[in-house]
Design a protein around this motif. Structure first.
Motif, PDB file in Angstrom:
ATOM      1  N   LEU A   1       0.792  -1.209   0.225  1.00  0.00           N
ATOM      2  CA  LEU A   1      -0.211   0.105  -0.064  1.00  0.00           C
ATOM      3  C   LEU A   1       0.806   1.445  -0.035  1.00  0.00           C
ATOM      4  N   ALA A   2       1.816   1.362   0.840  1.00  0.00           N
ATOM      5  CA  ALA A   2       2.974   2.315   0.928  1.00  0.00           C
ATOM      6  C   ALA A   2       3.658   2.445  -0.553  1.00  0.00           C
ATOM      7  N   TRP A   3       3.987   1.291  -1.202  1.00  0.00           N
ATOM      8  CA  TRP A   3       4.488   1.444  -2.390  1.00  0.00           C
ATOM      9  C   TRP A   3       3.783   1.870  -3.672  1.00  0.00           C
ATOM     10  N   ILE A   4       2.579   1.538  -3.575  1.00  0.00           N
ATOM     11  CA  ILE A   4       1.322   2.049  -4.561  1.00  0.00           C
ATOM     12  C   ILE A   4       1.264   3.637  -4.285  1.00  0.00           C
ATOM     13  N   LYS A   5       1.081   4.068  -3.112  1.00  0.00           N
ATOM     14  CA  LYS A   5       1.064   5.643  -3.179  1.00  0.00           C
ATOM     15  C   LYS A   5       2.357   6.339  -3.561  1.00  0.00           C
ATOM     16  N   PHE A   6       3.555   5.567  -3.220  1.00  0.00           N
ATOM     17  CA  PHE A   6       4.736   5.982  -3.950  1.00  0.00           C
ATOM     18  C   PHE A   6       4.942   6.128  -5.385  1.00  0.00           C
ATOM     19  N   ARG A   7       4.399   5.256  -5.930  1.00  0.00           N
ATOM     20  CA  ARG A   7       4.540   4.931  -7.336  1.00  0.00           C
ATOM     21  C   ARG A   7       3.661   5.967  -7.955  1.00  0.00           C
ATOM     22  N   ASN A   8       2.489   6.188  -7.620  1.00  0.00           N
ATOM     23  CA  ASN A   8       1.277   7.241  -8.101  1.00  0.00           C
ATOM     24  C   ASN A   8       1.976   8.536  -7.903  1.00  0.00           C
ATOM     25  N   ALA A   9       2.624   8.912  -6.656  1.00  0.00           N
ATOM     26  CA  ALA A   9       2.818  10.433  -6.556  1.00  0.00           C
ATOM     27  C   ALA A   9       4.213  10.123  -7.454  1.00  0.00           C
TER      28      ALA A   9
END
Length: 83
Positions: A31-39
């Motif tokens: 979930l943290a990685w997805i936030k990073f990827r999108n940002a």
């Protein structure tokens, strides 16, 4: 979408081999990685803000980063199988 589907398949395969505690930890990490990827991909694409190339740059970034994460998960899974 294709990269996301492949990543989700690798994620499901990996979690099937983990304990409940490890699965929870991987889920939080993912979930943290997805936030990073999108940002990150928004930042990369915003260099072309207002231009017709922006959506393509964003899509390419998402695909590239997602494919890299899928490879990372597969490598982690392999390390667990071949200590």
């Amino acid at each position: 979408k294709a990269a996301d589907a492949q990543l989700n398949a690798a994620y499901r395969q990996f979690t099937s081999k983990l304990s409940p505690e490890e699965t929870a930890q991987l889920k939080a990490t993912q979930l943290a990685w997805i936030k990073f990827r999108n940002a990150n991909c928004e930042f990369v694409a915003d260099q072309y803000k207002g231009g017709s190339m922006r959506p393509m740059i964003a899509a390419m970034c998402l695909a590239d980063v997602t494919n890299a994460r899928m490879s990372e998960l597969k490598a982690q899974m392999k390390e667990r199988e071949d200590p």
